[in-house]
Design a protein around this motif. Structure first.
Motif, PDB file in Angstrom:
ATOM      1  N   ASP A 123      34.623  -5.171  27.623  1.00  0.00           N
ATOM      2  CA  ASP A 123      34.339  -6.610  27.610  1.00  0.00           C
ATOM      3  C   ASP A 123      35.356  -7.327  26.719  1.00  0.00           C
ATOM      4  OD1 ASP A 123      33.241  -5.281  25.282  1.00  0.00           O
ATOM      5  OD2 ASP A 123      32.656  -7.301  24.682  1.00  0.00           O
ATOM      6  N   ASN A 124      36.137  -6.538  25.964  1.00  0.00           N
ATOM      7  CA  ASN A 124      36.981  -7.117  24.907  1.00  0.00           C
ATOM      8  C   ASN A 124      38.358  -7.494  25.468  1.00  0.00           C
ATOM      9  OD1 ASN A 124      38.941  -7.172  22.666  1.00  0.00           O
ATOM     10  ND2 ASN A 124      37.151  -6.676  21.436  1.00  0.00           N
ATOM     11  N   ARG A 125      38.591  -8.782  25.624  1.00  0.00           N
ATOM     12  CA  ARG A 125      39.818  -9.238  26.290  1.00  0.00           C
ATOM     13  C   ARG A 125      41.082  -8.883  25.490  1.00  0.00           C
ATOM     14  NH1 ARG A 125      41.403 -12.834  30.486  1.00  0.00           N
ATOM     15  NH2 ARG A 125      43.617 -12.402  30.583  1.00  0.00           N
ATOM     16  N   LYS A 167      24.322  -4.401  28.480  1.00  0.00           N
ATOM     17  CA  LYS A 167      24.044  -5.445  27.480  1.00  0.00           C
ATOM     18  C   LYS A 167      24.962  -6.663  27.708  1.00  0.00           C
ATOM     19  CE  LYS A 167      25.012  -5.558  22.855  1.00  0.00           C
ATOM     20  NZ  LYS A 167      25.858  -5.521  21.970  1.00  0.00           N
ATOM     21  N   PHE A 168      26.255  -6.394  27.881  1.00  0.00           N
ATOM     22  CA  PHE A 168      27.210  -7.503  28.047  1.00  0.00           C
ATOM     23  C   PHE A 168      27.000  -8.234  29.376  1.00  0.00           C
ATOM     24  CE2 PHE A 168      30.010  -4.804  25.161  1.00  0.00           C
ATOM     25  CZ  PHE A 168      29.675  -5.535  24.031  1.00  0.00           C
ATOM     26  N   VAL A 169      26.674  -7.490  30.419  1.00  0.00           N
ATOM     27  CA  VAL A 169      26.436  -8.118  31.728  1.00  0.00           C
ATOM     28  C   VAL A 169      25.211  -9.026  31.636  1.00  0.00           C
ATOM     29  CG1 VAL A 169      25.759  -7.647  34.121  1.00  0.00           C
ATOM     30  CG2 VAL A 169      27.636  -6.372  33.089  1.00  0.00           C
ATOM     31  N   ALA A 170      24.176  -8.568  30.931  1.00  0.00           N
ATOM     32  CA  ALA A 170      22.962  -9.390  30.757  1.00  0.00           C
ATOM     33  C   ALA A 170      23.290 -10.676  30.002  1.00  0.00           C
ATOM     34  CB  ALA A 170      21.892  -8.593  30.022  1.00  0.00           C
ATOM     35  N   GLU A 171      24.295 -10.627  29.122  1.00  0.00           N
ATOM     36  CA  GLU A 171      24.710 -11.825  28.375  1.00  0.00           C
ATOM     37  C   GLU A 171      25.678 -12.698  29.182  1.00  0.00           C
ATOM     38  OE1 GLU A 171      26.469 -10.248  24.780  1.00  0.00           O
ATOM     39  OE2 GLU A 171      24.553  -9.491  24.042  1.00  0.00           O
TER      40      GLU A 171
END
Ligand code: SAM
Length: 182
Positions: A123-125, A167-171
């Motif tokens: 998730d970290n660009r 977790k990140f997709v849910a956010e």
């Protein structure tokens, strides 16, 4: 494993959700989860001990640092490497610790068979941009299947989520992904 089926590894497995589900989905492939902290690896072992996964014969866990990979795996022994939501190590002076830095890509080159590939999700660009640049500057690796939003891309089919990913997709955060081959 007592057989000569392909071996695929996840480096920095965390609590093991991705790899346990991969092992369940692909019974003819052997999976090895690598995690450097025993306290975290224990969580994967606990999950493995539940009814859903305990009969799986095709998964093992190894507590070690990725730097030791060539001491554990023979040359070309590994069929595929998964790097999922690797620690970003944002400070420049820690760049060599990133699992997609040049030093690690060179290690992967020795243990991965010539047709094998690396799949990286984050998730970290900033980490992703660094990883793309490192691969582009490499004489060894070619980038394939590049996306900055996996969950709205053609590459989503067959995707198995990790703990961090769900977790990140849910956010609502976009997930970056690429594949490296030679
Ligand atoms: N892959 C899991 C996921 O997506 O849910 C866990 C991601 S977590 C952010 C990164 C994990 O990689 C941590 O458990 C950390 O201990 C492990 N790790 C980081 N560097 C490592 C290294 N050099 N060797 C082995 N494990 C490493």
């Amino acid at each position: 494993f007592g057989n000569d089926r392909p071996i695929r590894i996840e480096i920095g497995m965390g609590k093991g959700r991705f790899l346990l589900n991969m092992a369940k989905t692909y019974p003819n492939i052997n999976f090895i989860g690598i995690e450097r902290y025993s306290s975290v690896l224990l969580r994967a072992v606990e999950k493995f001990d539940t009814e859903e996964f305990s009969d799986l014969p095709n998964i093992r866990f190894v507590c070690m640092d990725a730097r030791e990979l060539p001491e554990v795996f023979a040359e070309s022994e590994v069929d595929r490497i998964y790097l999922n939501f690797s620690d970003p190590w944002p400070k420049d002076r820690h760049a060599k610790r990133r699992l997609t830095s040049e030093g690690f890509l060179n290690l992967y080159h020795t243990i991965l068979n010539p047709d094998g590939y690396i799949q990286f999700k984050t998730d970290n660009r900033d980490l992703f941009d660094f990883s793309v640049e490192t691969a582009e500057n490499s004489p060894i690796w070619n980038i394939k299947e590049l996306t900055y939003d996996l969950h709205h891309s053609e590459f989503l089919q067959g995707n198995i989520m990790t703990e961090y990913e769900s977790k990140f997709v849910a956010e609502g955060k976009p997930i970056c992904r690429f594949v490296l081959s030679r």
